[in-house]
Design a protein around this motif. Structure first.
Motif, mmCIF file in Angstrom:
data_model
loop_
_atom_site.group_PDB
_atom_site.id
_atom_site.type_symbol
_atom_site.label_atom_id
_atom_site.label_comp_id
_atom_site.label_asym_id
_atom_site.label_seq_id
_atom_site.Cartn_x
_atom_site.Cartn_y
_atom_site.Cartn_z
ATOM 1 N N ALA A 13 0.845 -1.200 0.000
ATOM 2 C CA ALA A 13 0.000 0.000 0.000
ATOM 3 C C ALA A 13 0.882 1.253 0.000
ATOM 4 O O ALA A 13 2.034 1.218 0.430
ATOM 5 C CB ALA A 13 -0.902 0.006 1.225
ATOM 6 N N PRO A 14 0.350 2.386 -0.500
ATOM 7 C CA PRO A 14 1.119 3.638 -0.461
ATOM 8 C C PRO A 14 1.410 4.057 0.982
ATOM 9 O O PRO A 14 0.793 3.576 1.928
ATOM 10 C CB PRO A 14 0.200 4.648 -1.144
ATOM 11 C CG PRO A 14 -0.827 3.854 -1.854
ATOM 12 C CD PRO A 14 -0.922 2.539 -1.183
ATOM 13 N N TRP A 15 2.308 5.022 1.132
ATOM 14 C CA TRP A 15 2.756 5.424 2.466
ATOM 15 C C TRP A 15 1.647 6.053 3.297
ATOM 16 O O TRP A 15 1.686 6.037 4.515
ATOM 17 C CB TRP A 15 3.938 6.389 2.367
ATOM 18 C CG TRP A 15 3.586 7.691 1.699
ATOM 19 C CD1 TRP A 15 3.655 7.956 0.371
ATOM 20 C CD2 TRP A 15 3.106 8.872 2.328
ATOM 21 N NE1 TRP A 15 3.231 9.231 0.117
ATOM 22 C CE2 TRP A 15 2.893 9.831 1.307
ATOM 23 C CE3 TRP A 15 2.816 9.239 3.626
ATOM 24 C CZ2 TRP A 15 2.421 11.100 1.560
ATOM 25 C CZ3 TRP A 15 2.351 10.513 3.887
ATOM 26 C CH2 TRP A 15 2.150 11.431 2.857
ATOM 27 N N ILE A 25 -1.934 10.114 10.653
ATOM 28 C CA ILE A 25 -1.209 11.369 10.847
ATOM 29 C C ILE A 25 -1.520 12.361 9.733
ATOM 30 O O ILE A 25 -1.667 13.551 9.972
ATOM 31 C CB ILE A 25 0.312 11.106 10.928
ATOM 32 C CG1 ILE A 25 0.640 10.185 12.088
ATOM 33 C CG2 ILE A 25 1.091 12.395 11.033
ATOM 34 C CD1 ILE A 25 0.307 10.767 13.442
ATOM 35 N N LEU A 26 -1.646 11.881 8.510
ATOM 36 C CA LEU A 26 -1.937 12.767 7.382
ATOM 37 C C LEU A 26 -3.293 13.455 7.565
ATOM 38 O O LEU A 26 -3.431 14.651 7.276
ATOM 39 C CB LEU A 26 -1.901 11.992 6.069
ATOM 40 C CG LEU A 26 -2.075 12.817 4.798
ATOM 41 C CD1 LEU A 26 -0.948 13.833 4.680
ATOM 42 C CD2 LEU A 26 -2.128 11.930 3.587
ATOM 43 N N MET A 30 -3.662 17.484 7.870
ATOM 44 C CA MET A 30 -4.495 18.209 6.910
ATOM 45 C C MET A 30 -5.643 18.948 7.603
ATOM 46 O O MET A 30 -6.018 20.042 7.184
ATOM 47 C CB MET A 30 -5.037 17.263 5.837
ATOM 48 C CG MET A 30 -3.972 16.758 4.886
ATOM 49 S SD MET A 30 -2.966 18.057 4.154
ATOM 50 C CE MET A 30 -4.152 18.929 3.195
ATOM 51 N N ALA A 31 -6.193 18.363 8.664
ATOM 52 C CA ALA A 31 -7.244 19.056 9.421
ATOM 53 C C ALA A 31 -6.683 20.312 10.084
ATOM 54 O O ALA A 31 -7.309 21.387 10.050
ATOM 55 C CB ALA A 31 -7.856 18.120 10.456
ATOM 56 N N ALA A 32 -5.499 20.200 10.682
ATOM 57 C CA ALA A 32 -4.865 21.373 11.298
ATOM 58 C C ALA A 32 -4.532 22.425 10.245
ATOM 59 O O ALA A 32 -4.731 23.625 10.458
ATOM 60 C CB ALA A 32 -3.612 20.943 12.056
ATOM 61 N N PHE A 33 -4.036 21.973 9.097
ATOM 62 C CA PHE A 33 -3.721 22.894 8.000
ATOM 63 C C PHE A 33 -4.977 23.600 7.499
ATOM 64 O O PHE A 33 -4.965 24.809 7.251
ATOM 65 C CB PHE A 33 -3.050 22.114 6.863
ATOM 66 C CG PHE A 33 -2.706 22.948 5.677
ATOM 67 C CD1 PHE A 33 -1.656 23.838 5.717
ATOM 68 C CD2 PHE A 33 -3.451 22.842 4.503
ATOM 69 C CE1 PHE A 33 -1.334 24.612 4.615
ATOM 70 C CE2 PHE A 33 -3.139 23.601 3.396
ATOM 71 C CZ PHE A 33 -2.075 24.497 3.462
#
Length: 119
Positions: A13-15, A25-26, A30-33
């Motif tokens: 699977a992709p990272w 974590i992503l 992204m939510a914080a961003f």
């Protein structure tokens, strides 16, 4: 049937794909961003909206009050024309007639007091 996948299923699977019981974590980044970008965009829009008031603050009190009133009307009615008129009014340097009118009224008072003392 067992629906829980083994770690071998995630080997190719992709990272950014996380396994079960792992923290995404992503998604958190992204939510914080997204929250940060929305907040910064709101601050930028408020600064832009109050630009005529900041320009007119250096001028006369009456001019500042007119520009501030037009800014409030633009904000509450969502009419951009009020904001444009306020910006143009803030950029125009209105001459100060209060000193001139004060000198005229003082001169008229002196003339009237001279005529009253001679009569």
């Amino acid at each position: 049937m067992d629906h829980i996948r083994s770690p071998a299923h995630y080997a190719h699977a992709p990272w950014f794909v996380v396994g079960p019981d792992e923290t995404d974590i992503l998604l958190i980044l992204m939510a914080a961003f997204l929250v940060l970008i929305v907040f910064m965009f709101g601050v930028l829009m408020l600064r832009l909206h109050h630009l005529p008031e900041h320009i007119a603050h250096k001028g006369q009190k009456v001019q500042y009050q007119l520009v501030a009133t037009l800014g409030l009307l633009a904000m509450f009615t969502h009419e951009n024309l009020f904001w444009i008129v306020g910006l143009l009014l803030a950029m125009i340097d209105i001459p100060d007639f209060s000193g001139l009118l004060g000198r005229i009224s003082n001169s008229v008072e002196r003339i009237s007091s001279r005529r009253a003392s001679t009569s």
